[in-house]
Write an enzyme that holds these catalytic residues in place. Structure first.
Site, PDB file in Angstrom:
ATOM      1  N   LYS A  69       0.840  -1.197   0.000  1.00 39.69           N
ATOM      2  CA  LYS A  69       0.000   0.000   0.000  1.00 39.69           C
ATOM      3  C   LYS A  69       0.873   1.245   0.000  1.00 39.69           C
ATOM      4  O   LYS A  69       1.953   1.262   0.607  1.00 39.69           O
ATOM      5  CB  LYS A  69      -0.893  -0.051   1.249  1.00 39.69           C
ATOM      6  N   SER A 146      -9.438   1.103   3.137  1.00 38.44           N
ATOM      7  CA  SER A 146      -8.653   1.952   2.249  1.00 38.44           C
ATOM      8  C   SER A 146      -7.555   1.203   1.513  1.00 38.44           C
ATOM      9  O   SER A 146      -6.932   1.730   0.593  1.00 38.44           O
ATOM     10  CB  SER A 146      -8.026   3.098   3.046  1.00 38.44           C
ATOM     11  N   SER A 170      -9.587  -1.257   7.259  1.00 34.24           N
ATOM     12  CA  SER A 170      -9.014  -1.051   5.934  1.00 34.24           C
ATOM     13  C   SER A 170      -8.303  -2.252   5.338  1.00 34.24           C
ATOM     14  O   SER A 170      -7.901  -2.217   4.178  1.00 34.24           O
ATOM     15  CB  SER A 170      -8.047   0.149   5.965  1.00 34.24           C
TER      16      SER A 170
END
Length: 590
Positions: A69, A146, A170
């Site tokens: 990420k 996310s 997330s």
């Protein structure tokens, strides 16, 4: 090829969606044609050290690839935090995050950085600046966030595993939406050095994988703890009230998991609980919070926990990022702009009470899970939201999801979400939670159960296929229960019963027609159209299916498709007033 699979799924989704669905699908096909489904923000290669010479054992992750990420530091690269203005106002990292080094040292190769929701402040999976990564298993649905790119990259088989972060869901939410395994470790169990903080008393580093063995191996490496003997769970506590929040029948969502537990450990290890009632009894300070915020309305215990987590998260986000937000004043998506505004306006007057609630919740949930117990609950309360879902409905989904997600967030417990088949061609997921610090125990248990769960899911598919040629009494009974619930205007319960009937016998057009009727009452037009199409595949002369699909198509603006359906209904039944009136109405619109 992954792109070819997405195209095949996409054409299947087209049936019955109408004009709105067509535009969503056109976007899906455009993005799905990209080799990475929009998951990657940039490619690079970080190589592991050379493997040891024989006869030494190879590194445990040798030959595996992963991506990270865009919240993890990599030396020489700017950490973008999902926002181009953040990237343009920050310098390249001078060191690589330790967790990335752990995985490299274990033999894995890092191949790039992955997209994420802006500032990690969402669980939906969209991004105003970079677009929404395409969910490989449900292209017309949100991928969840996310850590959206992290879930998509694994689900699409671009990498063997990936890294994400989980503050308020997330990792768990996108894993559930994309049909892969997701691990949120106990708070504090994995270092967050070299990771941009969101709200540090909730932030964790988690991982995604398709394979339970890889998830366990990666999880063990992230934890950096010595190996211990595998322990057998003594209790599985089923949060019944949490499963009742969903429109998916409980048997369908959790049945395979329960049967796997019974097969491996026996029925005696199963225990049922109303989690909301337990939290209400064991977290006494929630009553003080209720007085502070209710304004005369009563919130459930889990919703109060969620509210506590949200306000604490806002406060910590403000402390971390207020200077940058007020100085740069970045252009944010509307929903995120509203959340950051609320965060910046948050003051500390409730923080002592909220921290007390968090401490009580941590003790209560961990006490519930003592002596090698595991909590079984849904990861998200519903199916992943569709791409065209309106903002207000997304906010409802977000809050309902956080009611579940907050349990481990507020307690510091570890959690793994597991895919458990599909409902209406969209992935379902359930979660196992273990007490804080029992991460290895949780990962070992998931590894032991997961292959059995997959076998049970396949058995369900086979059984449904076998029973689809019959019209069993059980299916008819479920249909009649659905009809009764529909008459009482309890449409969600009606859908549950009609779904049970379909699960028993998938070759009965009436069951699909009836569920479509209930879906229409809840304004779930895409689902209604899909059910009508399935009914017509079984019975091409079903007037009800044409009428209901026509209604669904009309509501989403597919007037041409609606006109075709109502015309066909009138051919089959020339005196049908509903069809003739609809055609007159549509004549003015086409």
């Amino acid at each position: 090829m992954p792109g070819e699979k997405i195209l095949v799924r996409s054409f299947g989704v087209l049936i019955g969606l109408g004009i709105a669905g067509f535009f969503i699908l056109r976007r899906t096909l455009r993005l799905g044609g990209r080799k990475d489904n929009g998951a990657f923000i940039e490619y690079f290669e970080l190589l592991p050290p050379p493997p040891p010479a024989p006869p030494s054992a190879p590194h445990p992750l040798s030959g595996l690839t992963f991506a990270i990420k865009d919240i993890f530091d990599v030396e020489g690269y700017v950490t973008g935090f999902g926002n181009p203005e953040w990237a343009s106002t920050h310098e390249p990292a001078t060191r690589t995050a330790p967790v990335v080094k752990f995985l490299l040292d274990a033999g894995a190769t890092c191949v790039g950085k992955l997209h994420m929701d802006e500032l990690a402040y969402s669980i939906i999976g969209d991004n105003k600046h970079y677009g929404t990564p395409v969910n490989p298993v449900a292209p017309n649905c949100m991928p969840g966030g996310s850590s959206s790119g992290s879930a998509v990259a694994v689900a699409a088989d671009f990498v063997d595993f990936s890294l994400g972060t989980d503050t308020a869901g997330s990792v768990r939410v996108p894993a559930a939406c994309c049909g892969v395994l997701g691990f949120r470790p106990s708070h504090g169990a994995v270092t967050v050095v070299g990771v941009i903080p969101m709200a540090q008393s909730f932030d964790t580093v988690g991982c995604f994988a398709r394979d339970a063995t890889i998830l366990r191996e990666v999880g063990h490496i992230l934890l950096q703890l010595p190996y211990t003997d595998v322990r057998q769970p003594r209790r599985f506590i089923i949060a019944e009230d949490c499963f009742e929040l969903s429109v998916i029948p409980t048997e369908q969502s959790v049945g395979a998991v329960i049967r796997s537990i019974e097969n491996l450990l026996g029925r005696q290890v199963l225990q049922h609980i109303n989690l909301g009632d337990y939290v209400e009894r064991t977290v006494p300070s929630l009553k003080d919070l209720q007085k502070e915020i209710s304004g005369g309305s009563d919130l459930g215990a889990l919703s109060l926990l969620r509210f506590t987590m949200q306000i604490l998260q806002r406060w910590e986000f403000k402390v971390n990022h207020e200077d940058w937000l007020t100085t740069v004043q970045p252009k944010l998506a509307p929903a995120l702009a509203a959340r950051t505004k609320a965060a910046l306006e948050t003051n500390s007057h409730l923080v002592p009470l909220l921290q007390r609630i968090k401490d009580e919740a941590r003790y209560a949930i961990n006490d519930l899970l003592k002596s090698d117990a595991l909590l079984l609950m849904p990861t998200i309360p519903d199916l992943p939201p569709k791409l065209d879902t309106k903002a207000e409905k997304l906010e409802v989904f977000r809050n309902r999801t956080l009611d579940l997600i907050c349990v481990s967030g507020m307690s510091g417990c570890c959690q793994v979400t597991m895919p458990v088949g599909e409902h209406n061609n969209v992935p379902m997921a359930v979660s196992l939670l273990a007490r804080q610090g029992s991460d290895r125990f949780l990962l070992d248990t998931v590894l032991a159960l997961y292959s059995s769960i997959q076998e049970e899911d396949q058995d369900d598919v086979d059984q449904h296929s076998t029973l689809s040629n019959g019209n069993s009494d059980a299916a008819e009974l479920a249909k009649e229960k659905g009809n009764s619930a529909f008459k009482e205007k309890d449409f969600k319960k009606a859908i549950v019963y009609y779904s049970d009937a379909i699960r028993i016998n998938r070759n009965n057009a009436t069951y699909y027609n009836n569920r479509a009727m209930a879906y229409l009452q809840l304004a779930l037009f895409a689902e209604a159209a899909t059910d009508c199409t399935k009914a017509l595949n079984i019975d091409k002369k079903s007037v009800k299916a044409y009428l209901r699909r026509g209604t669904a198509r009309e509501f989403v603006g597919n007037y041409k498709g609606a006109n075709e359906d109502f015309s066909q209904a009138l051919i089959l039944e020339p005196t049908n007033k509903t069809a003739s009136e609809a055609l007159k109405r549509l004549k003015k619109l086409i």
